[in-house]
Write an enzyme that holds these catalytic residues in place. Sequence first.
Site, PDB file in Angstrom:
ATOM      1  N   LYS A 141     101.802  59.576  59.818  1.00  0.00           N
ATOM      2  CA  LYS A 141     101.265  58.789  60.933  1.00  0.00           C
ATOM      3  C   LYS A 141     100.515  57.550  60.478  1.00  0.00           C
ATOM      4  CE  LYS A 141      98.711  62.442  62.069  1.00  0.00           C
ATOM      5  NZ  LYS A 141      98.571  63.336  60.871  1.00  0.00           N
TER       6      LYS A 141
ATOM      7  N   HIS B 274      90.404  69.479  58.507  1.00  0.00           N
ATOM      8  CA  HIS B 274      90.345  68.023  58.323  1.00  0.00           C
ATOM      9  C   HIS B 274      88.912  67.627  58.625  1.00  0.00           C
ATOM     10  CE1 HIS B 274      90.962  63.803  58.371  1.00  0.00           C
ATOM     11  NE2 HIS B 274      92.280  63.861  58.326  1.00  0.00           N
TER      12      HIS B 274
ATOM     13  N   GLU C 158      96.279  66.370  52.831  1.00  0.00           N
ATOM     14  CA  GLU C 158      97.084  65.478  53.686  1.00  0.00           C
ATOM     15  C   GLU C 158      96.506  64.068  53.687  1.00  0.00           C
ATOM     16  OE1 GLU C 158      96.571  67.458  57.397  1.00  0.00           O
ATOM     17  OE2 GLU C 158      97.678  69.233  56.817  1.00  0.00           O
TER      18      GLU C 158
HETATM   19  O1  ORX Z   1      96.006  61.005  64.089  1.00  0.00           O
HETATM   20  C1  ORX Z   1      95.079  60.227  63.795  1.00  0.00           C
HETATM   21  O2  ORX Z   1      94.778  59.305  64.528  1.00  0.00           O
HETATM   22  C2  ORX Z   1      94.464  60.357  62.454  1.00  0.00           C
HETATM   23  N1  ORX Z   1      94.653  61.657  61.872  1.00  0.00           N
HETATM   24  C3  ORX Z   1      94.537  61.749  60.497  1.00  0.00           C
HETATM   25  C4  ORX Z   1      95.146  62.937  59.851  1.00  0.00           C
HETATM   26  C5  ORX Z   1      95.426  62.909  58.468  1.00  0.00           C
HETATM   27  C6  ORX Z   1      95.935  64.048  57.887  1.00  0.00           C
HETATM   28  N2  ORX Z   1      96.195  65.148  58.594  1.00  0.00           N
HETATM   29  C7  ORX Z   1      95.967  65.204  59.920  1.00  0.00           C
HETATM   30  C8  ORX Z   1      95.440  64.104  60.593  1.00  0.00           C
HETATM   31  O3  ORX Z   1      95.213  64.181  61.903  1.00  0.00           O
HETATM   32  C9  ORX Z   1      96.307  66.461  60.639  1.00  0.00           C
HETATM   33  C10 ORX Z   1      95.177  61.745  57.590  1.00  0.00           C
HETATM   34  O4  ORX Z   1      93.826  61.437  57.469  1.00  0.00           O
HETATM   35  P1  ORX Z   1      93.318  60.302  56.470  1.00  0.00           P
HETATM   36  O5  ORX Z   1      94.081  59.046  56.749  1.00  0.00           O
HETATM   37  O6  ORX Z   1      91.871  60.189  56.775  1.00  0.00           O
HETATM   38  O7  ORX Z   1      93.549  60.773  55.076  1.00  0.00           O
HETATM   39  C11 ORX Z   1      93.120  59.819  62.117  1.00  0.00           C
HETATM   40  C12 ORX Z   1      92.476  58.737  62.885  1.00  0.00           C
HETATM   41  C13 ORX Z   1      92.862  57.348  62.470  1.00  0.00           C
HETATM   42  N3  ORX Z   1      92.511  56.430  63.424  1.00  0.00           N
END
Ligand code: ORX
Length: 477
Positions: free
Chosen positions: A65, A194, A268
């Site tokens: 994402k 998370h 992740e």
């Molecule tokens: O979905 C979101 O908007 C964002 N979610 C981050 C996320 C990550 C890994 N695993 C799960 C997540 O929901 C299940 C990645 O996190 P990071 O980039 O901090 O390593 C987060 C919000 C961004 N605006």
Amino acid sequence: MKVTNLDERIHVLDSSANVMTVIRDIGNSGVQEEAFYVLDIGDIVRKHQIWKEQLPRVDPYYAVKCNDSLTVLEVLAALGVGFDCASKSEINKVLGIGVDSSRIIFANPAKPASHIRHAAAMGVDTMTVDNESELHKIKQLHPVAKIVIRIRCDAELAQCQLGMKFGCDPTHEAPNLLHLARMLELDVVGISFHVGSGCQDPPVFQRAIRHARILFNLAIDLGFKPYLLDLGGGYPGVKGSSIDKIAEVINEALAECFPTEDVHIIAEPGRFYVASAFTLATSIHSKRAVRKDPTSPNTVTHVMYYINDGVYGSFNCLLYDHQQVIPLPLKNGCGKMIQSSIWGPTCDGLDQVVENVLLHDMDLGEWIIFENMGAYTLPVASPFNGFPVPKVHVVADEGVWLMLKDAFPLTEDHFVIGNTPSNLRLGLDIGGTNIDGWTDPSIDMAASEILAGSSDPTASFLYDYVEKMVRGRMLDL
Ligand code: ORX
């Protein structure tokens, strides 16, 4: 070789070039008007090296994402990274580049039914759950799924908190879910969390890992055989940031709570891998001088610059991701600094990129650069008001090229020698939607033609040189 989309190929830079020289070349070419990104593959490779050094026990599963550009996914797949997918379409994207389903975790605790069915059909079995209803849904739709219970453990300070939406309480709800899973004869294989995206509270990882250990013990008591601990995301990724402190806390907590190698530890990371790899170049298309006193035209108190990307495009990260961006004028300015603001191209008053900054006076057509624009920017950007989402020019140095060119799913065809986009050499604007050589499928060009069209005589020399080097190395072996 048929080239269908020039802009997706990775340009191998000679030793005199780097991201900034490439931006200068494109920006000053005279034919480029639209905003564009330069993606440096080497930056992603260096991040991976840092991860491996700092967190040797933790296998990264990149959060798609965060930035789902095909090249990013291909490079990470080539480096052996796994993937965290949030939806059916992210799963398809990762499977589409040839990644095995066993390297994917479906890490969205609230999944639409059709997406669970799709995961089951594709052999994506590992998925996170944080509520009872989801367990019942999975029992129906994918009864042999490998379930990971996501617990809540929030960082005290984070760029984006996630705990208010996801993660069950580790002391009461998680044990209940384990009991329910047992009753439903589902297979719980591990625990995830998370702590929040952009975590600024390293000790939170210790608290979360300790909770996970207690739940592992309970799961074992209930007859499960848990083997997966998922540390989620949260690791910073902008230039100058470091994961040293977080890694130290994680490594210590793992040694304390999960000392043996029989538990597979994954994480992740999203922004860690991509934030600093993308640099955005925007150009000023309009400008307004503001005078406090309209009767004295020589006293400009503030200058408003309008650039060709804004909060509906890449700078959505200001609203959704609480990012801070720093404008860097490409040209060294001179003279006195003036209070300035920077605005996006749409007709919305909300579309402001920088509220107040001191800048030298700049002209229309000048470029403003923003570093660290790789995380939570492109996948969210829209072409609102008809302004296109910036294209990405991908670069790598020779070392990175030699390392990756035969690493599946990358191939030699993914790379092209030369610093600047072929389109610029052909005199085409790399932005815009009409005469767009970068995405025109009718353009059929061989690498030699691209080189022949190069205004840079060193390009073909470099091509021969590297070819010889590679052949030389192969003979050495
Ligand atoms: O979905 C979101 O908007 C964002 N979610 C981050 C996320 C990550 C890994 N695993 C799960 C997540 O929901 C299940 C990645 O996190 P990071 O980039 O901090 O390593 C987060 C919000 C961004 N605006």
